[in-house]
Motif scaffolding. Structure first.
Motif, PDB file in Angstrom:
ATOM      1  N   UNK A 169       0.872  -1.089  -0.111  1.00 46.64           N
ATOM      2  CA  UNK A 169      -0.134  -0.063   0.079  1.00 46.64           C
ATOM      3  C   UNK A 169       0.738   1.476  -0.112  1.00 46.64           C
ATOM      4  N   UNK A 170       1.918   1.239   0.688  1.00 46.60           N
ATOM      5  CA  UNK A 170       2.836   2.515   0.608  1.00 46.60           C
ATOM      6  C   UNK A 170       4.026   2.312  -0.146  1.00 46.60           C
ATOM      7  N   UNK A 171       3.942   1.498  -1.034  1.00 47.46           N
ATOM      8  CA  UNK A 171       5.159   1.610  -2.126  1.00 47.46           C
ATOM      9  C   UNK A 171       5.501   2.844  -2.805  1.00 47.46           C
ATOM     10  N   UNK A 172       6.924   3.111  -3.047  1.00 44.83           N
ATOM     11  CA  UNK A 172       7.319   4.331  -3.747  1.00 44.83           C
ATOM     12  C   UNK A 172       7.079   4.060  -4.896  1.00 44.83           C
ATOM     13  N   UNK A 173       7.056   2.669  -5.477  1.00 41.28           N
ATOM     14  CA  UNK A 173       7.159   2.049  -6.945  1.00 41.28           C
ATOM     15  C   UNK A 173       6.067   2.721  -7.802  1.00 41.28           C
ATOM     16  N   UNK A 174       5.078   3.357  -7.016  1.00 39.96           N
ATOM     17  CA  UNK A 174       3.962   4.185  -7.913  1.00 39.96           C
ATOM     18  C   UNK A 174       4.750   5.497  -8.541  1.00 39.96           C
ATOM     19  N   UNK A 175       5.699   5.968  -7.965  1.00 42.62           N
ATOM     20  CA  UNK A 175       6.297   7.302  -8.357  1.00 42.62           C
ATOM     21  C   UNK A 175       7.768   6.869  -9.258  1.00 42.62           C
ATOM     22  N   UNK A 176       8.046   5.546  -9.325  1.00 42.83           N
ATOM     23  CA  UNK A 176       9.389   5.114 -10.016  1.00 42.83           C
ATOM     24  C   UNK A 176       9.178   5.081 -11.407  1.00 42.83           C
ATOM     25  N   UNK A 177      10.013   5.822 -12.270  1.00 39.19           N
ATOM     26  CA  UNK A 177      10.012   5.653 -13.753  1.00 39.19           C
ATOM     27  C   UNK A 177      10.143   4.290 -14.343  1.00 39.19           C
ATOM     28  N   UNK A 178      10.627   3.319 -13.576  1.00 40.32           N
ATOM     29  CA  UNK A 178      10.681   1.905 -14.096  1.00 40.32           C
ATOM     30  C   UNK A 178       9.705   1.309 -14.417  1.00 40.32           C
ATOM     31  N   UNK A 179       9.551   0.690 -15.596  1.00 37.88           N
ATOM     32  CA  UNK A 179       8.318   0.168 -16.278  1.00 37.88           C
ATOM     33  C   UNK A 179       8.190  -1.475 -15.431  1.00 37.88           C
ATOM     34  N   UNK A 180       6.983  -1.940 -15.617  1.00 40.85           N
ATOM     35  CA  UNK A 180       6.953  -3.453 -15.212  1.00 40.85           C
ATOM     36  C   UNK A 180       7.342  -4.290 -16.374  1.00 40.85           C
ATOM     37  N   UNK A 181       8.070  -5.419 -16.091  1.00 38.17           N
ATOM     38  CA  UNK A 181       8.642  -6.163 -17.262  1.00 38.17           C
ATOM     39  C   UNK A 181       7.560  -6.821 -17.687  1.00 38.17           C
ATOM     40  N   UNK A 182       7.244  -7.041 -19.076  1.00 42.11           N
ATOM     41  CA  UNK A 182       6.213  -7.664 -19.847  1.00 42.11           C
ATOM     42  C   UNK A 182       6.453  -9.060 -20.110  1.00 42.11           C
TER      43      UNK A 182
END
Length: 150
Positions: A137-150
């Motif tokens: 819920x509190x992940x900083x990943x929301x703001x990280x430019x790295x994309x999910x691997x597809x």
């Protein structure tokens, strides 16, 4: 707030943390997470100090910035509640990475203990663990430019 204003604030605030940086001593074969992340933080500290404000007129969403800061505070309240100086230093570096430099929060090339990694593919940054980390819920990943691997 304009990106140039935010960068100016970051630059002014981060100067006082110069003494927190360890001496940049390369240790051959030291591929520990701590060493890699420390090097990334040092590299970005230098980039902040050498940065110019021209051309940074993008508007920064204040609600997103405040939420980002709150999430870092939350993370540190759990993992390092007494290390206020380090938290503030990392907060400034992380704001710079996410809102100004548009670079991943973790250094490209890093491999986490669970085997997940961040890497660059062409002009994009990829994080193989982002799908998992975003579930927090509190992940900083929301703001990280790295994309999910597809």
């Amino acid at each position: 707030m304009k990106a140039s204003t935010l960068l100016s604030q970051i630059k002014a605030d981060i100067k006082k943390y110069h003494d927190l940086l360890p001496d940049p001593k390369y240790k051959p074969g030291d591929d520990s997470l701590e060493s890699i992340i420390s090097g990334y933080n040092q590299e970005n500290f230098r980039k902040i100090m050498d940065s110019k404000y021209e051309g940074l007129e993008e508007d920064i969403n204040k609600k997103d910035l405040d939420d980002f800061k709150r999430r870092i505070d939350y993370f540190f309240s759990i993992y390092a509640p007494d290390d206020v100086e380090f938290r503030e230093f990392i907060k400034l570096i992380s704001i710079y990475l996410s809102f100004i430099a548009k670079k991943p929060l973790h250094p490209p090339g890093i491999v986490f203990d669970n085997g997940k990694k961040v890497y660059k593919k062409g002009s994009h940054f990829i994080c193989t663990g982002k799908n998992i980390f975003l579930k927090d819920k509190e992940s900083l990943c929301r703001y990280c430019v790295a994309e999910n691997e597809e």
